[in-house]
Scaffold this motif. Structure first.
Motif, PDB file in Angstrom:
ATOM      1  N   THR A  73       0.942  -1.155  -0.153  1.00 13.03           N
ATOM      2  CA  THR A  73       0.074   0.047   0.039  1.00 13.03           C
ATOM      3  C   THR A  73       0.948   1.198   0.066  1.00 13.03           C
ATOM      4  O   THR A  73       2.033   1.279   0.545  1.00 13.03           O
ATOM      5  CB  THR A  73      -0.910   0.061   1.270  1.00 13.03           C
ATOM      6  N   ALA A  74       0.381   2.339  -0.505  1.00 14.13           N
ATOM      7  CA  ALA A  74       1.141   3.450  -0.348  1.00 14.13           C
ATOM      8  C   ALA A  74       0.965   4.334   0.681  1.00 14.13           C
ATOM      9  O   ALA A  74       1.917   5.046   1.232  1.00 14.13           O
ATOM     10  CB  ALA A  74       0.525   4.776  -1.609  1.00 14.13           C
ATOM     11  N   GLU A  75      -0.023   4.054   1.539  1.00 18.07           N
ATOM     12  CA  GLU A  75      -0.156   4.821   2.892  1.00 18.07           C
ATOM     13  C   GLU A  75      -1.075   3.877   3.860  1.00 18.07           C
ATOM     14  O   GLU A  75      -1.745   3.007   3.274  1.00 18.07           O
ATOM     15  CB  GLU A  75      -0.514   6.152   2.831  1.00 18.07           C
ATOM     16  N   TYR A  76      -1.240   4.261   5.007  1.00 14.44           N
ATOM     17  CA  TYR A  76      -2.018   3.733   5.984  1.00 14.44           C
ATOM     18  C   TYR A  76      -3.591   3.918   5.550  1.00 14.44           C
ATOM     19  O   TYR A  76      -3.811   4.886   5.113  1.00 14.44           O
ATOM     20  CB  TYR A  76      -1.656   4.287   7.555  1.00 14.44           C
ATOM     21  N   MET A  77      -4.268   2.806   5.594  1.00 12.10           N
ATOM     22  CA  MET A  77      -5.811   2.907   5.190  1.00 12.10           C
ATOM     23  C   MET A  77      -6.478   2.619   6.302  1.00 12.10           C
ATOM     24  O   MET A  77      -6.629   1.436   6.904  1.00 12.10           O
ATOM     25  CB  MET A  77      -5.899   1.922   3.798  1.00 12.10           C
ATOM     26  N   ASP A  78      -7.420   3.447   6.812  1.00  7.00           N
ATOM     27  CA  ASP A  78      -8.289   3.115   7.854  1.00  7.00           C
ATOM     28  C   ASP A  78      -9.712   3.100   7.296  1.00  7.00           C
ATOM     29  O   ASP A  78     -10.071   3.146   6.273  1.00  7.00           O
ATOM     30  CB  ASP A  78      -8.234   4.525   8.839  1.00  7.00           C
ATOM     31  N   VAL A  79     -10.631   2.631   8.365  1.00  6.63           N
ATOM     32  CA  VAL A  79     -11.977   2.521   7.913  1.00  6.63           C
ATOM     33  C   VAL A  79     -12.954   3.351   9.088  1.00  6.63           C
ATOM     34  O   VAL A  79     -12.602   3.217  10.305  1.00  6.63           O
ATOM     35  CB  VAL A  79     -12.241   1.254   8.105  1.00  6.63           C
ATOM     36  N   TYR A  80     -13.707   4.083   8.360  1.00 11.54           N
ATOM     37  CA  TYR A  80     -14.883   4.857   9.347  1.00 11.54           C
ATOM     38  C   TYR A  80     -15.900   5.517   8.422  1.00 11.54           C
ATOM     39  O   TYR A  80     -15.768   5.547   7.017  1.00 11.54           O
ATOM     40  CB  TYR A  80     -14.026   6.051   9.920  1.00 11.54           C
ATOM     41  N   ARG A  81     -17.272   5.985   9.124  1.00 10.50           N
ATOM     42  CA  ARG A  81     -17.872   6.562   8.033  1.00 10.50           C
ATOM     43  C   ARG A  81     -18.044   8.119   7.979  1.00 10.50           C
ATOM     44  O   ARG A  81     -17.359   8.782   9.122  1.00 10.50           O
ATOM     45  CB  ARG A  81     -19.350   6.298   8.680  1.00 10.50           C
ATOM     46  N   PRO A  82     -18.597   8.922   7.251  1.00 14.41           N
ATOM     47  CA  PRO A  82     -19.290   8.268   6.045  1.00 14.41           C
ATOM     48  C   PRO A  82     -18.447   7.575   4.789  1.00 14.41           C
ATOM     49  O   PRO A  82     -19.231   6.724   4.138  1.00 14.41           O
ATOM     50  CB  PRO A  82     -20.115   9.543   5.649  1.00 14.41           C
ATOM     51  N   GLU A  83     -17.275   8.076   4.930  1.00 15.16           N
ATOM     52  CA  GLU A  83     -16.344   7.686   3.735  1.00 15.16           C
ATOM     53  C   GLU A  83     -14.947   7.499   4.227  1.00 15.16           C
ATOM     54  O   GLU A  83     -14.586   8.336   5.005  1.00 15.16           O
ATOM     55  CB  GLU A  83     -16.451   8.331   2.448  1.00 15.16           C
ATOM     56  N   SER A  84     -14.352   6.391   3.771  1.00 16.15           N
ATOM     57  CA  SER A  84     -12.965   6.295   4.171  1.00 16.15           C
ATOM     58  C   SER A  84     -12.089   5.342   3.158  1.00 16.15           C
ATOM     59  O   SER A  84     -12.813   4.847   2.362  1.00 16.15           O
ATOM     60  CB  SER A  84     -12.867   5.466   5.299  1.00 16.15           C
ATOM     61  N   PRO A  85     -10.889   5.539   3.041  1.00 12.26           N
ATOM     62  CA  PRO A  85      -9.998   4.849   2.044  1.00 12.26           C
ATOM     63  C   PRO A  85     -10.419   3.488   2.202  1.00 12.26           C
ATOM     64  O   PRO A  85     -10.440   2.685   1.076  1.00 12.26           O
ATOM     65  CB  PRO A  85      -8.693   4.955   2.586  1.00 12.26           C
ATOM     66  N   MET A  86     -10.461   2.598   3.336  1.00 12.39           N
ATOM     67  CA  MET A  86     -10.720   1.099   3.321  1.00 12.39           C
ATOM     68  C   MET A  86     -12.194   0.860   2.411  1.00 12.39           C
ATOM     69  O   MET A  86     -12.654   0.117   1.720  1.00 12.39           O
ATOM     70  CB  MET A  86     -10.697   0.580   4.544  1.00 12.39           C
ATOM     71  N   SER A  87     -13.310   1.654   2.998  1.00 14.45           N
ATOM     72  CA  SER A  87     -14.713   1.585   2.619  1.00 14.45           C
ATOM     73  C   SER A  87     -14.850   2.090   1.295  1.00 14.45           C
ATOM     74  O   SER A  87     -15.821   1.851   0.440  1.00 14.45           O
ATOM     75  CB  SER A  87     -15.582   2.152   3.381  1.00 14.45           C
ATOM     76  N   ASN A  88     -13.767   2.720   0.719  1.00 14.07           N
ATOM     77  CA  ASN A  88     -13.857   3.001  -0.890  1.00 14.07           C
ATOM     78  C   ASN A  88     -13.015   1.945  -1.628  1.00 14.07           C
ATOM     79  O   ASN A  88     -13.407   1.538  -2.675  1.00 14.07           O
ATOM     80  CB  ASN A  88     -13.279   4.290  -0.956  1.00 14.07           C
ATOM     81  N   LEU A  89     -11.870   1.619  -1.271  1.00 17.13           N
ATOM     82  CA  LEU A  89     -11.282   0.430  -1.679  1.00 17.13           C
ATOM     83  C   LEU A  89     -11.741  -0.743  -2.029  1.00 17.13           C
ATOM     84  O   LEU A  89     -11.731  -1.423  -3.063  1.00 17.13           O
ATOM     85  CB  LEU A  89      -9.942   0.220  -1.075  1.00 17.13           C
ATOM     86  N   LEU A  90     -12.471  -1.431  -1.066  1.00 20.51           N
ATOM     87  CA  LEU A  90     -13.053  -2.667  -1.262  1.00 20.51           C
ATOM     88  C   LEU A  90     -14.144  -2.874  -2.232  1.00 20.51           C
ATOM     89  O   LEU A  90     -14.322  -3.692  -2.743  1.00 20.51           O
ATOM     90  CB  LEU A  90     -13.516  -3.209   0.177  1.00 20.51           C
ATOM     91  N   PRO A  91     -15.151  -1.901  -2.331  1.00 20.61           N
ATOM     92  CA  PRO A  91     -16.051  -2.053  -3.369  1.00 20.61           C
ATOM     93  C   PRO A  91     -15.489  -1.954  -4.779  1.00 20.61           C
ATOM     94  O   PRO A  91     -15.922  -2.356  -5.537  1.00 20.61           O
ATOM     95  CB  PRO A  91     -17.188  -1.104  -3.062  1.00 20.61           C
ATOM     96  N   ASP A  92     -14.329  -1.061  -4.767  1.00 16.80           N
ATOM     97  CA  ASP A  92     -13.637  -0.722  -6.070  1.00 16.80           C
ATOM     98  C   ASP A  92     -13.001  -2.208  -6.534  1.00 16.80           C
ATOM     99  O   ASP A  92     -13.178  -2.640  -7.620  1.00 16.80           O
ATOM    100  CB  ASP A  92     -12.408   0.217  -5.835  1.00 16.80           C
ATOM    101  N   ILE A  93     -12.435  -2.880  -5.430  1.00 20.78           N
ATOM    102  CA  ILE A  93     -12.031  -4.242  -5.852  1.00 20.78           C
ATOM    103  C   ILE A  93     -13.213  -5.186  -6.356  1.00 20.78           C
ATOM    104  O   ILE A  93     -12.795  -6.020  -7.391  1.00 20.78           O
ATOM    105  CB  ILE A  93     -11.292  -4.929  -4.542  1.00 20.78           C
TER     106      ILE A  93
END
Length: 265
Positions: A73-93
């Protein structure tokens, strides 16, 4: 991989090993208690030579399974609402994975509550991905009509946001604390949602069954729900990381305005 998951995995491996060696036993009753496994046990286990000796062969197996690097990964990816790096990455995958199932999803959905860990910056191991997606959920594709998609979006808004892929833009209005949200607009690929049109969605089977209050998914049709081990969502995530690594790419994700809250004055 977290200490809690590592210990759980160790006990699972040991249980399976012991069962395989004692097939003449039969279960006659089951009782349960709840024990919190956390760092308090680390020192006690390390100080007990008998426990260390007993656990060593199982630990070697877990480490061998969990330590291989699948990508970066390029950087640390956290998860939180309403939008976060992790909750964006996984549906993209999940949308990306459609190509391996003969699917071309219009967008993807991943429940934020199902993302159980952040990803560190740098090398990502199998264990890191297992921490993120520890459940036996599998990738799934289905169709919803536009009116049901709008119903789904209202349900996601009521929950304060869920993981949605880059094709979706949702704007809501809320108070200064980000509560009492009301939907203002929603688009897919830059276009308003057509109530009469059908939309193909990539998600996981847990969500497809209407869980996490996203009951609009129960109206899904033409469901493609593969059931193989390689269809586990964590296996799909690892496949994505490996393919990016093969291309010499680090995995990136950022908050980019998929779920925007406009606060009231």
């Amino acid at each position: 991989m977290t200490m809690r998951n590592r210990i759980f995995y160790l006990w699972a491996v040991m249980a399976l090993s012991m069962v395989s060696c004692t097939k003449h036993y039969q279960v006659t009753s089951i009782t349960r208690t709840r024990t919190m496994i956390d760092s308090r046990y680390d020192a006690a286990v390390a100080a007990n030579s008998e426990v260390v000796a007993f656990m060593t062969p199982f630990k070697a197996k877990v480490d061998a399974d969990m330590s291989p690097v699948v990508g970066r990964t390029a950087e640390y990816m956290d998860v939180y609402r309403p939008e976060s790096p992790m909750s964006n990455l996984l549906p993209d995958i999940l949308v990306w994975a459609g190509q391996f199932y003969g699917e071309k999803p219009d967008f993807g959905v991943y429940n934020t509550g199902g993302i159980r860990a952040a990803l560190p910056a740098g090398d990502i191991t199998v264990g890191d991905v297992v921490d993120v997606a520890p459940f036996e959920n599998k990738v799934c594709f289905l169709t919803l009509t536009g009116d049901k998609v709008m119903e789904l979006i209202h349900q996601m808004v009521s929950r304060g946001g869920e993981g949605i892929s880059r094709e979706v833009r949702i704007v809501v209005k809320g108070d200064k604390e980000g509560k009492h949200l009301t939907l203002q607009s929603a688009t897919i690929k830059g276009e308003p949602i057509d109530p009469q049109r059908s939309y193909r969605i990539a998600t996981i089977d847990y969500v497809a069954h209407g869980n996490d209050n996203m009951t609009a998914f129960k109206a899904g049709t033409d469901v493609n729900m593969p059931g193989r081990d390689e269809d586990l969502n964590r296996e799909v995530i690892m496949r994505y990381f490996r393919e990016m690594a093969a291309q010499g790419k680090t995995v990136e994700a950022a908050v980019d305005g998929r779920f925007t809250i406009v606060t009231e004055d």
